[in-house]
Write a protein that holds these residues in place. Sequence first.
Motif, short mmCIF file in Angstrom:
data_model
loop_
_atom_site.label_atom_id
_atom_site.label_comp_id
_atom_site.label_asym_id
_atom_site.label_seq_id
_atom_site.Cartn_x
_atom_site.Cartn_y
_atom_site.Cartn_z
N MET A 68 0.85 -1.20 0.00
CA MET A 68 0.00 0.00 0.00
C MET A 68 0.88 1.25 0.00
N ASN A 69 0.30 2.37 -0.43
CA ASN A 69 1.07 3.61 -0.43
C ASN A 69 0.23 4.73 0.17
N ILE A 70 0.87 5.85 0.39
CA ILE A 70 0.23 6.96 1.09
C ILE A 70 -0.93 7.54 0.29
N PHE A 71 -0.85 7.45 -1.03
CA PHE A 71 -1.91 7.99 -1.88
C PHE A 71 -3.19 7.15 -1.75
N GLN A 72 -3.04 5.84 -1.63
CA GLN A 72 -4.19 4.98 -1.41
C GLN A 72 -4.86 5.29 -0.07
N LEU A 73 -4.04 5.49 0.95
CA LEU A 73 -4.59 5.80 2.27
C LEU A 73 -5.28 7.16 2.29
N GLU A 74 -4.69 8.12 1.59
CA GLU A 74 -5.29 9.45 1.50
C GLU A 74 -6.65 9.38 0.81
N THR A 75 -6.72 8.59 -0.27
CA THR A 75 -7.98 8.40 -0.98
C THR A 75 -9.00 7.69 -0.11
N PHE A 76 -8.57 6.66 0.60
CA PHE A 76 -9.44 5.92 1.51
C PHE A 76 -10.05 6.86 2.55
N LEU A 77 -9.23 7.72 3.14
CA LEU A 77 -9.73 8.64 4.17
C LEU A 77 -10.69 9.67 3.60
N LYS A 78 -10.43 10.13 2.40
CA LYS A 78 -11.31 11.14 1.80
C LYS A 78 -12.67 10.52 1.46
N ILE A 79 -12.69 9.27 1.01
CA ILE A 79 -13.97 8.59 0.76
C ILE A 79 -14.71 8.36 2.07
N ALA A 80 -13.98 7.97 3.10
CA ALA A 80 -14.60 7.76 4.41
C ALA A 80 -15.22 9.06 4.92
N GLU A 81 -14.59 10.18 4.60
CA GLU A 81 -15.09 11.49 5.05
C GLU A 81 -16.30 11.93 4.24
N THR A 82 -16.23 11.80 2.91
CA THR A 82 -17.28 12.33 2.03
C THR A 82 -18.39 11.34 1.74
N LYS A 83 -18.12 10.03 1.99
CA LYS A 83 -19.09 8.96 1.67
C LYS A 83 -19.43 8.95 0.18
N ASN A 84 -18.46 9.33 -0.64
CA ASN A 84 -18.73 9.42 -2.08
C ASN A 84 -17.43 9.30 -2.86
N THR B 253 -16.91 9.72 -6.16
CA THR B 253 -16.74 10.79 -7.15
C THR B 253 -16.31 12.09 -6.49
N LEU B 254 -16.97 12.44 -5.39
CA LEU B 254 -16.62 13.68 -4.68
C LEU B 254 -15.20 13.61 -4.14
N ALA B 255 -14.82 12.46 -3.59
CA ALA B 255 -13.45 12.30 -3.09
C ALA B 255 -12.44 12.50 -4.22
N GLY B 256 -12.73 11.94 -5.40
CA GLY B 256 -11.83 12.11 -6.54
C GLY B 256 -11.72 13.55 -6.97
N ASN B 257 -12.85 14.26 -6.98
CA ASN B 257 -12.84 15.68 -7.37
C ASN B 257 -11.99 16.51 -6.40
N ILE B 258 -12.13 16.23 -5.11
CA ILE B 258 -11.36 16.97 -4.11
C ILE B 258 -9.88 16.71 -4.24
N LEU B 259 -9.52 15.43 -4.51
CA LEU B 259 -8.10 15.05 -4.60
C LEU B 259 -7.51 15.26 -5.99
N GLY B 260 -8.37 15.56 -6.97
CA GLY B 260 -7.88 15.77 -8.33
C GLY B 260 -7.65 14.48 -9.10
N TYR B 261 -8.38 13.41 -8.74
CA TYR B 261 -8.26 12.12 -9.42
C TYR B 261 -9.52 11.83 -10.23
N ALA B 262 -9.35 11.12 -11.35
CA ALA B 262 -10.50 10.59 -12.08
C ALA B 262 -11.13 9.49 -11.24
N GLN B 263 -12.44 9.24 -11.45
CA GLN B 263 -13.11 8.22 -10.65
C GLN B 263 -12.48 6.85 -10.86
N SER B 264 -12.01 6.59 -12.07
CA SER B 264 -11.36 5.31 -12.35
C SER B 264 -10.10 5.13 -11.51
#
Length: 294
Positions: free
Chosen positions: A1-17, A19-30
């Motif tokens: 695992m890497n820090i970017f995966q954990l950051e994404t995991f936490l943002k999804i846990a926070e937003t419950k979404n 797509t929204l997590a990707g938009n905040i972090l600047g990532y495509a949903q894929s």
Amino acid sequence: MNIFQLETFLKIAETKNFTLAGNILGYAQSTVTAQIKGLEDELGCLLFERLGKSIVLTEEGERLLGYAEKMLQLRREIFLEVPPSKEPCGIIKLGVSESLCYDVLPKLLLKYRKKYPKVDIQISFIYHDTFPAMLKNGALDLVYTLNPIIQDEGLLLLQKKRETLAFYASPKHPLAQKKSVSEADLKDVPLLLTGPNCSFRNMLLEDLKRASVEPRVALETSSKEVLKQFAINQLGVAFMPEMSARPEVKADKLKRLSWKGADFEIYSQLIVCKDKRIGAPIEALEKMVMEKNA
């Protein structure tokens, strides 16, 4: 695992979404989906599940949450402490009580940012019943709160200063004309209070109970601005920190009642987790708070 995966995991846990997590972090949903799948494959478990249109953490996801927060906290500390620099730099996640943002904190942060422009302070509002866990699991690096003295063996109090809770009403309110006000005077008076999870409200209600006064709560809200506007328009008496009402008192829109009842003991407090290493950026902020409190 890497820090970017954990950051994404936490943002999804926070937003419950996703797509929204990707938009905040600047990532495509894929990319978001691939990061979480890679994390789940490595751990051998699902981290999220869908319940209708909602996304919730699984039991395994809940267990990962605290570790992920600590990993990102360690990453912040690495960037704060390791790179050679003659001045503090990096990120501080600061949790604050809303009341401190009316007067104290803006001036403090302005001074800090002018002196230490390489430190990025990320601010979030906190509640007294949840911030201890956030400090312990690494979601926050530092808390600046307004509360009764926080007693928790897992936390370290860096600074404290006695502050004041008071009652405020329109200058036209009958209680504003009285030379002294106590608990008995609040009987049948509409009270404008902070929310149920606020220690100020609970302190007052416990005091009224001891005085055998049944409170008439007209409004409960976390917004001090709403409390002040209701009081200004003679819709009740607001109970809040003195620092929150200074501008309105100075403009003669509100009057502080001459309270002779119980003493409500609260302090502005700067707190960290007991196990946290206090580096130069936090030391610099602590020093400024100490100078302000002197």
